[in-house]
Enzyme design. Structure first.
Site, short mmCIF file in Angstrom:
data_model
loop_
_atom_site.label_atom_id
_atom_site.label_comp_id
_atom_site.label_asym_id
_atom_site.label_seq_id
_atom_site.Cartn_x
_atom_site.Cartn_y
_atom_site.Cartn_z
N GLY A 13 -26.33 9.70 -12.96
CA GLY A 13 -26.24 8.35 -13.51
C GLY A 13 -26.67 7.29 -12.50
O GLY A 13 -27.45 6.39 -12.81
N LYS A 136 -19.24 9.40 -1.26
CA LYS A 136 -18.16 9.20 -0.29
C LYS A 136 -17.92 10.42 0.60
O LYS A 136 -17.39 10.29 1.70
CB LYS A 136 -16.84 8.92 -1.03
CG LYS A 136 -16.78 7.62 -1.77
CD LYS A 136 -15.51 7.50 -2.61
CE LYS A 136 -15.65 8.08 -3.99
NZ LYS A 136 -16.51 7.38 -4.93
N LEU A 166 -19.40 -4.24 -5.06
CA LEU A 166 -18.65 -5.35 -4.44
C LEU A 166 -18.88 -5.39 -2.93
O LEU A 166 -18.88 -4.35 -2.28
CB LEU A 166 -17.14 -5.18 -4.70
CG LEU A 166 -16.65 -5.29 -6.13
CD1 LEU A 166 -15.15 -5.00 -6.18
CD2 LEU A 166 -16.94 -6.67 -6.69
N GLY A 217 -13.28 5.73 -22.01
CA GLY A 217 -14.29 6.22 -21.07
C GLY A 217 -14.05 5.76 -19.65
O GLY A 217 -14.93 5.87 -18.80
N GLU A 220 -12.21 10.09 -15.52
CA GLU A 220 -13.02 11.30 -15.39
C GLU A 220 -12.76 12.14 -16.65
O GLU A 220 -11.75 11.93 -17.33
CB GLU A 220 -12.59 12.09 -14.15
CG GLU A 220 -12.86 11.38 -12.82
CD GLU A 220 -14.34 11.21 -12.52
OE1 GLU A 220 -15.14 12.12 -12.86
OE2 GLU A 220 -14.71 10.17 -11.97
N LYS A 235 -11.62 6.42 -0.40
CA LYS A 235 -12.03 5.04 -0.14
C LYS A 235 -11.17 4.43 0.97
O LYS A 235 -11.69 3.73 1.85
CB LYS A 235 -11.94 4.22 -1.42
CG LYS A 235 -12.97 4.65 -2.47
CD LYS A 235 -12.73 3.98 -3.81
CE LYS A 235 -13.73 4.49 -4.84
NZ LYS A 235 -13.40 4.06 -6.21
N GLY A 351 -19.46 1.96 -12.24
CA GLY A 351 -20.57 1.80 -13.18
C GLY A 351 -21.89 2.08 -12.50
O GLY A 351 -22.08 1.72 -11.34
N1 LIG Z 1 -20.78 6.14 -11.11
C1 LIG Z 1 -20.05 5.28 -10.42
O1 LIG Z 1 -19.50 4.35 -10.97
C2 LIG Z 1 -19.93 5.42 -8.93
C3 LIG Z 1 -19.38 4.38 -8.17
C4 LIG Z 1 -19.32 4.50 -6.76
C5 LIG Z 1 -19.79 5.66 -6.16
N2 LIG Z 1 -20.29 6.67 -6.94
C6 LIG Z 1 -20.75 7.89 -6.28
O2 LIG Z 1 -22.15 8.02 -6.47
C7 LIG Z 1 -22.49 9.39 -6.47
C8 LIG Z 1 -23.32 9.70 -7.69
O3 LIG Z 1 -22.56 9.48 -8.85
P1 LIG Z 1 -23.11 9.90 -10.29
O4 LIG Z 1 -22.14 9.37 -11.27
O5 LIG Z 1 -24.53 9.54 -10.41
O6 LIG Z 1 -22.98 11.50 -10.20
P2 LIG Z 1 -23.63 12.62 -11.13
O7 LIG Z 1 -24.09 11.99 -12.41
O8 LIG Z 1 -22.70 13.75 -11.14
O9 LIG Z 1 -24.99 13.06 -10.35
C9 LIG Z 1 -24.95 13.80 -9.19
C10 LIG Z 1 -26.39 14.23 -8.86
O10 LIG Z 1 -26.38 14.85 -7.57
C11 LIG Z 1 -27.11 16.08 -7.64
N3 LIG Z 1 -26.60 16.98 -6.59
C12 LIG Z 1 -25.47 17.72 -6.58
N4 LIG Z 1 -25.35 18.40 -5.43
C13 LIG Z 1 -26.44 18.08 -4.68
C14 LIG Z 1 -26.91 18.44 -3.40
N5 LIG Z 1 -26.21 19.30 -2.63
N6 LIG Z 1 -28.07 17.90 -2.94
C15 LIG Z 1 -28.77 17.03 -3.71
N7 LIG Z 1 -28.38 16.65 -4.94
C16 LIG Z 1 -27.23 17.17 -5.42
C17 LIG Z 1 -26.87 16.56 -9.05
O11 LIG Z 1 -27.87 17.51 -9.34
P3 LIG Z 1 -28.00 18.22 -10.79
O12 LIG Z 1 -28.64 17.16 -11.66
O13 LIG Z 1 -28.93 19.37 -10.52
O14 LIG Z 1 -26.64 18.62 -11.20
C18 LIG Z 1 -26.99 15.25 -9.82
O15 LIG Z 1 -28.34 14.94 -10.05
C19 LIG Z 1 -21.17 10.18 -6.42
O16 LIG Z 1 -20.92 10.59 -5.10
C20 LIG Z 1 -20.15 9.15 -6.85
O17 LIG Z 1 -18.87 9.39 -6.30
C21 LIG Z 1 -20.38 6.57 -8.29
C1 LIG Z 2 -23.68 6.54 -16.15
O1 LIG Z 2 -24.71 7.44 -16.41
C2 LIG Z 2 -24.29 8.66 -17.03
C3 LIG Z 2 -25.47 9.56 -17.12
O2 LIG Z 2 -26.58 8.87 -17.65
C4 LIG Z 2 -23.69 8.34 -18.41
O3 LIG Z 2 -23.22 9.54 -19.02
C5 LIG Z 2 -22.52 7.39 -18.21
O4 LIG Z 2 -22.02 7.01 -19.46
C6 LIG Z 2 -22.99 6.15 -17.45
N1 LIG Z 2 -21.79 5.36 -17.15
C7 LIG Z 2 -21.70 4.08 -17.43
C8 LIG Z 2 -20.39 3.44 -17.11
O5 LIG Z 2 -22.62 3.43 -17.92
#
Ligand SMILES: NC(=O)c1ccc[n+]([C@@H]2O[C@H](COP(=O)([O-])OP(=O)(O)OC[C@H]3O[C@@H](n4cnc5c(N)ncnc54)[C@H](OP(=O)(O)O)[C@@H]3O)[C@@H](O)[C@H]2O)c1
Ligand SMILES: *[C@@H]1O[C@H](CO)[C@@H](O)[C@H](O)[C@H]1NC(C)=O
Length: 371
Positions: A13, A136, A166, A217, A220, A235, A351
């Protein structure tokens, strides 16, 4: 034009949103004399890289192809046939990345959720590259590994690891550089737990509020991952280390809102939601009432004080920034010599959009590291 080469790890995402932001900010960046040149992208299985990293880049159409492929749930392997890149397997990718780092300075962006990326980040940064993290986990490793990672702190940014977009880390760094002494940081750094604690304040049962948060939503897929407090603890540890405290994850005190006997190894998710969760209502209700009789409310916070990091439920004054918190915002209060009335930073703390925006701002902030 200043060229900043980028290699992205993780195409979920956040990673995909980052690629979209890069493409949609082309003219904004061009006006500032900057061009972001994406030369490689990897997921958990495949590493795609341009044929010649020194002179070519992925064009915007190809970057959008990558986003579409990944959001369809496919592997990056599907993009190989475009003829626009070379591919290597995950196991080869680490050597490939260090080979490239020896020839080209780039920004390695970690948008994965893996604890395995720390080694390659450390290697490439120590070869002269920069790193930007949304992930993280590399920052909550042992102090020994952390020291190796931060041998070149000016080449590393990780604003999005705490509070997504932020400006928490930026603000703390400015306060620290000015010699102002920070006495206390207290923050609600989980959108999920922020929502849950503000909703139970009005007498709603904990179990119902957690289920509502899941339906909205906010949680997790398994809400126990939020209730464990581990994400907040990570964090908190990142902030503590920023303050120069040499703490380890295992010495952080974390109050889990889900007892071990209701953990994922002991109960299915369905059983937990139907039968486990309601057993927790009474205790929370009692604590809410006790706090209320003191003019206080409960918040799930991380507290950094006296060289310690504590994570759990805490009573805060109703009329403080934390006490007024509603919904899924994050809030951090920073107390120091200059901020006796705390500096308060509040806003969306999660997000894809805000997180990717924080990553992009970090990349631009590194521009002076590039010729
Ligand atoms: N979403 C938020 O609101 C938010 C906020 C702050 C921080 N974060 C952090 O941002 C990071 C990404 O979040 P996300 O929601 O985008 O996670 P996600 O949707 O689970 O995506 C993770 C991606 O990392 C890839 N991956 C897994 N292991 C890997 C490795 N060893 N080397 C390279 N790529 C690898 C996965 O590959 P596959 O596609 O092959 O599975 C996937 O494409 C996380 O660490 C999360 O904690 C997220
Ligand atoms: C973030 O992206 C993922 C994968 O596209 C999606 O499933 C999720 O709903 C998105 N989250 C938000 C808060 O937009």
């Amino acid at each position: 034009m200043k060229n900043i080469p980028i290699i992205l790890m993780g195409c979920g995402g956040v990673g995909r949103q980052l690629l979209q932001h890069i493409v949609s900010c082309r003219s904004l960046h061009a006006n500032k004399g900057i061009h972001l040149r994406v030369v490689g992208v990897c997921d958990s299985k495949t590493f795609l890289v341009t044929q010649d990293v020194l002179s070519t880049e992925f064009d915007d159409a190809f970057l959008m192809d990558i986003c579409r492929t990944k959001s369809d749930g496919l592997s990056l392997e599907k993009c190989i046939s475009s003829g626009k890149c070379e591919a290597s397997s995950y196991s080869e990718s680490r050597r490939k990345l260090t080979d490239i780092a020896a020839r080209l300075g780039f920004v390695l962006v970690d948008c994965s959720a893996s604890s395995e990326t720390i080694e390659v980040i450390t290697q490439t940064v120590n070869l002269g590259c920069c790193a930007v993290l949304a992930n993280k986990k590399p920052l909550t490793c042992s102090m020994e590994e952390f020291d190796k990672l931060f041998l070149q702190p000016r080449r590393i940014r990780h604003e999005s690891t705490v509070g997504a977009g932020l400006p928490i880390i930026t603000s703390l760094n400015r306060i620290i550089s000015s010699g102002d002494e920070i006495s206390l940081i207290i923050g609600s750094l989980s959108g999920t737990l922020g929502y849950v604690m503000s909703e139970v304040e009005n007498g709603k049962p904990f179990s119902e509020v957690v289920k509502a948060a899941k339906d909205l939503g906010y949680t997790e897929p398994d809400p126990r991952d939020d209730l464990s407090g581990m994400d907040v603890a990570r964090k908190g540890l990142i902030l503590a280390r920023l303050l120069g405290q040499r703490l380890e994850m295992k010495t952080t005190t974390v109050e889990s809102l889900c007892p071990d006997k209701m953990g994922p190894d002991m109960m299915t998710l369905e059983d937990f939601l139907a039968n486990g969760l309601p057993l927790l209502d009474n205790d929370i209700e009692k604590r809410v009432k006790k706090a209320s009789s003191n003019g206080k409310v409960l918040r799930y916070v991380c507290i950094l004080e006296n060289s310690q990091c504590k994570v759990g439920i805490h009573e805060v004054p109703k009329d403080s920034a934390l006490g007024r918190l509603k919904g899924s915002d994050n809030v951090v209060e920073i107390y120091s010599r200059c901020y006796v009335n705390p500096l308060v930073i509040q806003g969306a703390g999660a997000g894809n959009d805000t997180t990717a925006a924080g990553v992009l701002a970090d990349i631009i902030d590194l521009q002076d590291q590039f010729p």
